[in-house]
Write a protein that holds these residues in place. Structure first.
Motif, short mmCIF file in Angstrom:
data_model
loop_
_atom_site.label_atom_id
_atom_site.label_comp_id
_atom_site.label_asym_id
_atom_site.label_seq_id
_atom_site.Cartn_x
_atom_site.Cartn_y
_atom_site.Cartn_z
N GLN A 108 0.84 -1.19 0.00
CA GLN A 108 0.00 0.00 0.00
C GLN A 108 0.88 1.25 0.00
OE1 GLN A 108 -3.79 -0.80 2.61
NE2 GLN A 108 -2.06 -1.72 3.65
N ASN A 109 0.28 2.37 -0.38
CA ASN A 109 1.04 3.62 -0.43
C ASN A 109 1.69 3.92 0.91
OD1 ASN A 109 1.16 4.88 -3.00
ND2 ASN A 109 -1.03 5.31 -2.88
N GLU A 165 -3.07 -2.81 -8.17
CA GLU A 165 -2.76 -1.60 -7.41
C GLU A 165 -1.41 -1.72 -6.70
OE1 GLU A 165 -5.10 1.48 -4.40
OE2 GLU A 165 -5.99 -0.45 -4.96
N LYS A 166 -1.06 -2.91 -6.25
CA LYS A 166 0.25 -3.12 -5.63
C LYS A 166 1.37 -2.78 -6.61
CE LYS A 166 -1.43 -7.00 -2.79
NZ LYS A 166 -1.24 -6.48 -1.44
N ASN A 226 1.52 0.98 -7.43
CA ASN A 226 2.16 1.73 -6.34
C ASN A 226 3.67 1.59 -6.39
OD1 ASN A 226 -0.33 2.53 -5.39
ND2 ASN A 226 -0.43 1.01 -3.76
N LYS A 270 5.20 3.77 -9.00
CA LYS A 270 5.29 5.18 -8.63
C LYS A 270 6.53 5.46 -7.79
CE LYS A 270 1.10 5.41 -6.93
NZ LYS A 270 -0.15 5.92 -6.31
#
Length: 781
Positions: free
Chosen positions: A246-247, A276-277, A280, A283
């Motif tokens: 997670q972020n 999403e993992k 993230n 990023k």
């Protein structure tokens, strides 16, 4: 029989006096003077009572006609003859009607409300004669009772045996076998089935060149599992453990002095989606991601492979925003949600080996997992070098979506859609098999209800999707193919994916427009469902605790966030998450354990929830979509935005003041429009079909009007300002206000003003359309 008698009576009356609205009464009396008998004819209007003891000269002058005292004999004979002929005609007509009457050819239903049957003395019916029964009138209690009687645990057990397969990956022969089974069932129910073919690009590892993971020079075991739509290639670097990915997990590592640039990040499943993992990690400039599943239970096989996809979006990522019909030639394109870094799954056994080799500082308490054999979780040391190789290849694949429809009788062009994915990377028993069985059993139950007298106002479309495990590919391609019309016709989507994962909890994700309908449905079912104790809500907060935010991996998400169709998904679960999705352990044995050997009964309850919601949506005059619910949701966001604006003013970081006045005014416009619709419904004649259709059209547009009209569906597919992703959303606006206050790099006051204006006008446009005709608007924004 009353009909022929009345007709005969009218004919007799007309012969004598030309007035079919009166009846004739004959009196044969003997003349007191000994003269010949005469016939006294008395004419009375319908409903007039006979006067006892009426004699010559004592009756009502207006209603009595007396023949002459000395009639000629021929006239008397004519009267007698006419009377005899008419009586013979009447008797013959009635005898013929009774003896030649045909029984109905068939019964609409043997039992149940609204059934129209005719019992024959011998119990038989003549063939070849179709009886036209009057349209039955079924109330809501009749419909719910019929549905409950039609949904049987034994029927679900049979369908589960029929549809269970070990291999039915999208586009495979197993997937095609299941598609044909669904199609045959829809045909047998006379549902006018049809098929949509799509040609999509799916990603799979080549059997001759598998993906590999090495720690130093040691290969960490072969793996069959993979993550579709990963980047291809080989990356080498230091491994870092990042908890769930997670972020906040990645920000913690950066705060702890761990730079993730060109690192290989190790994560465990849970909390957020696989896609999403990976997004993230990208990023934070990581080069590759390894993901493993922790054993949720002691019985979990730690050598089990994990499958999934990492496209941060839905649909075929190589035809973003447009459909993939019939080998249409498309320009080279790809979704912005495709990762630029490598992503690969590993087994729990492989993860254990890596953790045991890792050095570096101790992981924080909330990073500690459940792998047995690890005394301490560490974040990774400088010497922990790993190599990841991903060789996945794109494969052009033909997939099929299968549809059937039960058409409405008043607004057939308006429909609710119920859908379930059919494919799976592996066995997919809870993920897809159960949902497919619910789909066909609900289709059968409702189709039989229509034969027993149910006349839905609107249509119900049943959809079996393929390539769901690759990110709702089949469903999204269908939405893209009919993007310009679905929002005007499809007013709700009910997802049946993963609806049964346990039996001790109920959870749902839905558009706010459907919250009231869901709550009312659960309240109705709490006394008839075997799991009604899950629907006991002593306060509004109890119901709200059952609601969750809809995520991108949810099968209903593209309908809501991409097409603007009010959507819902739900599930029966347990305190412990069903941890077998994406593995071969998602099988009947493990789902039986999760449901306490009551799988058939849980399926019945799940079908009752979905079926009763669908029936309510196609039965009522006015769509059961609560437009007032968005007033609270939008106002909640605006309150947060207003708070951030005030903080920004006090910080003095903007050169020109920013006022939330117009945004708050737009929220007020929506609130007034929603209230006016409710008032109009309460004061309208709901038997006026045109009026109902006009109101329903306004209600149907609300969700779609919350899609931002200022971004392209190709570049930003999930345009919903509440549930979408991107700079156009209200959450992005709120975050930007915070970043601007803190003067975070990349924050931009001009961009913020654009976000503010476009959000305001999206809400105001939604309010205008809901308010009705343009000449009825009274906005001063």
């Amino acid at each position: 029989m009353a009909g022929p008698i009345n007709q005969a009576r009218a004919k007799i009356s007309k012969i004598f006096n030309g007035e079919p609205q009166s009846y004739t009464r004959f009196n044969l009396t003997q003349n007191v003077d000994g003269e010949s008998s005469h016939v006294e004819v008395k004419l009375s209007g319908d409903g007039e009572e006979e006067m006892d003891g009426t004699e010559a000269g004592h009756g009502h002058p207006a209603s009595t006609y007396r023949l002459p005292q000395r009639p000629l004999r021929p006239y008397r004979n004519v009267c007698y003859g006419a009377l005899v002929v008419l009586l013979i005609f009447l008797a013959g007509y009635l005898i013929g009607y009774v003896t030649h009457r045909k029984p109905e050819a068939s019964k609409l239903a043997e039992t149940g409300p609204g059934a129209c049957t005719t019992d024959q003395p011998d119990g038989n019916q003549e063939e070849g004669v179709i009886a036209v029964a009057p349209e039955p009138s079924l109330d809501w209690s009749d419909l719910t009772s019929m549905l409950q009687r039609s949904l049987l645990s034994s029927a679900f057990d049979n369908q589960l045996r029929n549809f269970a397969m070990d291999s039915h990956e999208a586009g495979s022969s197993g997937d095609e076998v299941l598609a044909n089974k669904v199609l045959d069932i829809f045909k047998s129910l006379d549902m006018n089935p049809w098929i949509d073919e799509h040609y999509v690009q799916l990603q799979m590892p080549p059997p001759s060149n598998p993906n590999k993971v090495l720690f130093g020079s040691d290969e960490i075991g072969p793996t069959k599992g993979y993550l579709a739509y990963s980047a291809k290639g080989t990356k080498e670097g230091k491994v870092v453990y990042a908890n769930y990915g997670q972020n906040e997990d990645l920000k913690y590592l950066r705060t702890a002095g761990l730079d993730l640039t060109e690192k290989i990040v190790l994560m465990r499943t849970g909390q957020i989606s696989l896609a999403e993992k990976v997004a993230n990690a990208a990023k934070f400039n990581a080069s590759a991601v390894l993901i493993y599943t922790e054993p949720p239970f002691n019985s979990f096989d730690t050598s089990t492979d994990l499958y999934g996809h990492v496209h941060f979006g839905t649909g075929d990522p190589y035809t973003p925003g447009f459909p993939s019909f019939n080998h249409t030639q498309f320009p080279p394109a790809k979704s912005s949600g495709l990762p630029e870094i490598l992503a690969q799954t590993i087994t729990a056994d492989m993860a254990l080996k890596i953790h045991q080799k890792m050095g570096g500082s101790d992981a924080p308490e909330h990073f500690k997992g459940k792998l047995k054999g690890i005394s301490k979780y560490r974040l990774g040391g400088d010497g922990d070098k790993m190599t990841v190789t991903v060789n996945n290849a794109l494969v052009d694949t033909k997939i099929h979506n299968v549809f059937g429809v039960i058409k409405g009788f008043i607004d057939p062009d308006h429909y609710v859609v119920m859908g379930a994915q059919r494919d799976s990377f592996s066995k997919g028993y809870a993920k897809s098999t159960v949902g497919t069985c619910l789909l066909v059993e609900l289709a059968r139950a409702i189709a039989e209800m229509t034969k027993a007298g149910f006349r839905p106002r609107r249509s119900i479309v049943f959809a079996s999707w393929s390539a769901g495990d690759y990110g709702s590919v089949g469903a999204t391609e269908w939405l893209e193919g009919y993007l310009s019309s679905l929002d005007k016709k499809a007013f709700t989507y009910i997802s049946l994916d993963g609806v049964v994962q346990g039996q001790t909890q109920f959870r749902a994700s839905a558009s706010p427009l459907l919250h009231s309908l869901l709550k009312d449905t659960l309240n109705e079912l709490k006394t008839v469902s075997k799991y009604g104790d899950l629907f006991q809500f002593s306060s509004p907060r109890d119901f709200e605790n059952t609601l969750e935010t809809m995520r991108m991996e949810d099968g209903a998400y593209p309908f809501l966030a991409f097409s603007g169709i009010p959507s819902i998904s739900f599930r029966f679960g347990s305190d412990r998450a069903y941890g077998y999705f994406g593995t071969a352990l998602d099988n009947k044995a493990n789902l039986d354990i999760a449901t306490g050997q009551q799988l058939g009964n849980v399926c019945v309850s799940a079908a009752q929830v979905a079926g009763q919601m669908a029936l309510r949506l196609v039965h009522d005059h006015i769509l059961r979509l609560d437009v007032t619910s968005y007033t609270r949701i939008i106002r909640k966001h605006v309150v947060m935005i207003n708070s951030r604006v005030n903080q920004l003013k006090h910080a003095g970081t903007m050169s020109a003041p920013l006022s939330p006045k117009w945004l708050m005014s737009a929220v007020g416009s929506y609130s007034r429009a929603a209230d006016s619709v409710i008032n109009e419904i309460q004061n309208s004649d709901l038997e006026d079909q045109e009026k109902c259709r006009t109101i329903n059209n306004r209600i149907m547009r609300v969700e779609h009007n919350l899609l931002s009209q200022y971004v392209s569906p190709r570049d930003v597919p999930f345009r919903h300002i509440i549930f979408g992703t991107g700079d156009h959303t209200v959450s992005a606006l709120t975050d930007h206000l915070k970043d601007l206050k803190e003067q975070v790099v990349g924050s931009d006051a001009d961009l913020l003003r654009n976000q503010f204006a476009l959000t305001t006008w999206t809400i105001q446009s939604c309010a205008n359309d809901l308010a009705g005709d343009v000449w009825a608007l009274d906005n001063e924004i």
